[in-house]
Design an enzyme around this catalytic site. Structure first.
Site, PDB file in Angstrom:
ATOM      1  N   VAL A  45      17.124  -2.308 144.623  1.00  0.00           N
ATOM      2  CA  VAL A  45      15.819  -2.730 145.138  1.00  0.00           C
ATOM      3  C   VAL A  45      15.315  -1.739 146.187  1.00  0.00           C
ATOM      4  CG1 VAL A  45      14.588  -4.584 146.329  1.00  0.00           C
ATOM      5  CG2 VAL A  45      16.452  -5.140 144.753  1.00  0.00           C
ATOM      6  N   GLU A  52      31.888  -1.877 147.317  1.00  0.00           N
ATOM      7  CA  GLU A  52      31.732  -2.035 145.873  1.00  0.00           C
ATOM      8  C   GLU A  52      30.775  -0.971 145.368  1.00  0.00           C
ATOM      9  OE1 GLU A  52      29.995  -6.033 146.422  1.00  0.00           O
ATOM     10  OE2 GLU A  52      28.382  -5.331 145.131  1.00  0.00           O
ATOM     11  N   LYS A  88      35.435  -6.373 141.327  1.00  0.00           N
ATOM     12  CA  LYS A  88      35.557  -5.721 142.632  1.00  0.00           C
ATOM     13  C   LYS A  88      36.968  -5.212 142.936  1.00  0.00           C
ATOM     14  CE  LYS A  88      31.634  -7.930 144.881  1.00  0.00           C
ATOM     15  NZ  LYS A  88      31.095  -8.536 143.649  1.00  0.00           N
ATOM     16  N   HIS A 120      23.559 -13.026 153.916  1.00  0.00           N
ATOM     17  CA  HIS A 120      24.189 -11.942 153.157  1.00  0.00           C
ATOM     18  C   HIS A 120      23.215 -11.248 152.204  1.00  0.00           C
ATOM     19  CE1 HIS A 120      28.051 -13.061 154.772  1.00  0.00           C
ATOM     20  NE2 HIS A 120      27.984 -14.268 154.239  1.00  0.00           N
ATOM     21  N   ASN A 145      27.438  -0.473 142.756  1.00  0.00           N
ATOM     22  CA  ASN A 145      26.427  -1.065 141.883  1.00  0.00           C
ATOM     23  C   ASN A 145      26.025  -0.041 140.839  1.00  0.00           C
ATOM     24  OD1 ASN A 145      26.174  -3.618 143.171  1.00  0.00           O
ATOM     25  ND2 ASN A 145      25.095  -2.602 144.833  1.00  0.00           N
ATOM     26  N   ARG A 201      23.486   0.403 138.909  1.00  0.00           N
ATOM     27  CA  ARG A 201      22.076   0.209 138.535  1.00  0.00           C
ATOM     28  C   ARG A 201      21.208   0.800 139.630  1.00  0.00           C
ATOM     29  NH1 ARG A 201      20.858  -3.605 142.311  1.00  0.00           N
ATOM     30  NH2 ARG A 201      22.481  -5.095 142.809  1.00  0.00           N
ATOM     31  N   GLY A 228      25.671 -10.572 145.701  1.00  0.00           N
ATOM     32  CA  GLY A 228      24.613 -11.274 146.415  1.00  0.00           C
ATOM     33  C   GLY A 228      25.090 -12.134 147.556  1.00  0.00           C
ATOM     34  N   GLY A 229      26.345 -11.955 147.958  1.00  0.00           N
ATOM     35  CA  GLY A 229      26.855 -12.724 149.083  1.00  0.00           C
ATOM     36  C   GLY A 229      27.298 -14.126 148.713  1.00  0.00           C
TER      37      GLY A 229
END
Length: 457
Positions: free
Chosen positions: A296, A289, A116, A235, A291, A293, A164-165
């Site tokens: 969801v 940040e 990050k 989160h 991602n 990919r 994922g927090g």
């Protein structure tokens, strides 16, 4: 184009990818662990292969076994889905070294954005707005306190790796900070194998807004607008929508243009999501940040743009140009809202694994459902307990919300607890109805519901 693709994932994720591969005329290989043998998604694949025990470390996270299946199946591509090895640069490198294609960004981007603070430095260097943050913390308490003073309280302690927090802890003074750092360091080491931490300025009642991008391997990048993912519990996102309510479209378009400009300059490729924090009080975005990919919540973007993100991702990974994959003009048409239906306690949010003795999922105009389960299947404790995603689309935000609420009312889950009551409480709240969403809204709605229950007890 790819001849045969192995899907290195499970459940609803695998089902979504398998359908996209079929639409492209690509043969597929689905893998499954002992716990997932017999789940409905496997019937969507041309071939299936058992990969090991229920523990994900012995199956979906076992890169050696997955590469063995890749070789034995003769597949020439791997789609990692989301979660598991989807953001593992080493796995992507090994797939490519085998001669197959990895359907995701180049491994160098997975590695670059996976850390990050390095990702923040890279994006800031090219002009992305940032909230205040610190350098990586070391073990020296005095220097940690000095870094916090430079950022300004309240601060959020965050792991530099993972997501994922997990390990994200607030601190409002020095005493809280040192306790939070010790706790977060332990959590980060256990969860990600990386104990590095840094600090961010804690924004009160922030919005979590992310921007979807697609890119080819010829230097072209486009965005497909934004998603608001502010409604969370612990989160973790639980309701997402496209677009983001109560933020000026011009400001959203300006931020999206900044992001695509930076990523084009960097040579980013295939697919990604740039996550930002929007401060309603200051009226500005700050980079969180990236991602590397599929997300969801990609379905809400698909619903308002009409673009099949998974099929586009596959074509871009094969090397097609962006202008061949996307139409010249893409407009945001209507509004879409997604709810994640989990097998979990709707108050404490603890997983509730068990047999789905009844599972009736909704249908109807504007309703889309994605699941890896059917009635009679078992939600095991080994994986994420999401049962289904229920997505509603409407001409307006109000219509989409009403359709989603009606769809959730028609959803019947028995045998395990589900979070549907909590999601419907949030949808019905005056704040959500008005578009006044923020990352603390879920907790506020839950607290009000508890207080009301106590008052009537």
């Amino acid at each position: 184009m790819f001849h045969k693709v192995m899907v290195a994932n499970r459940g609803a994720v695998a089902a979504r990818v398998l359908r996209a591969l079929k639409s492209l005329g690509i043969r597929s290989v689905a893998v499954y662990s002992e716990a997932d043998a017999g789940l409905p998604y496997l019937a969507l694949a041309d071939e299936t292969c058992a990969i090991g025990e229920s523990d994900p470390r012995a199956s979906y996270l076992n890169a050696d076994r997955l590469l063995e299946v890749l070789r034995e199946s003769g597949a020439d591509g791997v789609h990692p889905g989301y979660g598991f090895l989807s953001e593992n640069a080493s796995f992507a490198e090994r797939v490519m070294a085998s001669g197959a294609g990895f359907i995701g960004p180049s491994p160098r981007w997975i590695a670059a954005m996976g850390h990050k603070t390095r990702a923040r430095d890279l994006m800031a260097m090219h002009g992305m707005p940032m909230g205040k943050s610190s350098a990586l913390l070391d073990e020296d308490e005095a220097r940690t306190l000095a870094e916090a003073a430079g950022v300004g309280y309240p601060v959020l302690v965050k792991p530099a790796g993972g997501g994922g927090g997990i390990g994200m802890l607030p601190a409002r003074n020095g005493e809280e900070l040192l306790k939070a750092v010790a706790q977060a360091r332990s959590l980060a080491q256990r969860s990600f194998g990386n104990a590095e931490l840094y600090l961010e300025r804690l924004v009160e009642r922030p919005r979590h807004v992310e921007f979807q991008v697609l890119a080819d391997r010829h230097g072209n990048v486009r965005h497909l607008f934004e998603r608001d993912c502010s409604v969370q519990r612990r989160h973790q996102k639980v309701i997402e929508e496209a677009g983001a309510p109560r933020i000026p479209r011009a400001q959203l378009a300006e931020t999206a243009a900044t992001i695509t400009g930076i990523l084009a300059k960097l040579g980013y490729d295939v697919i990604g999501t740039v996550e930002t924090l929007y401060d309603p009080a200051a009226g500005g975005f700050g980079f969180l940040e990236m991602n590397t990919r599929l997300q969801v919540e990609h379905a809400v973007t698909e619903e308002v743009t009409g673009i099949d993100l998974v099929a586009s991702q596959v074509r871009l990974a094969w090397g097609e140009r962006l202008d061949a994959v996307l139409p010249p003009e893409i407009a945001m048409n209507g509004h879409a809202v997604e709810a994640r239906v989990y097998a979990e306690d709707p108050v404490r949010f603890f997983p509730s694994p068990g047999l789905l003795s009844t599972l009736e999922l909704p249908q109807g105009e504007g309703i889309r459902v994605e699941t890896g389960y059917a009635q009679g299947c078992r939600v095991t404790p080994f994986y994420d307990p999401m049962i289904a995603k229920v997505i509603a689309r409407g001409a307006t935000r109000s219509e989409a919300i009403a359709r989603l609420d009606a769809a959730l009312e028609a959803t019947l889950v028995q045998g395990v607890k589900s979070n549907i009551p909590f999601v419907r409480q949030v949808l019905a709240s005056p704040e959500f109805q008005a578009g006044d969403v923020h990352t603390g809204l879920g907790a506020e709605v839950l607290a009000r519901a508890k207080a009301a229950a106590l008052a009537t007890a």
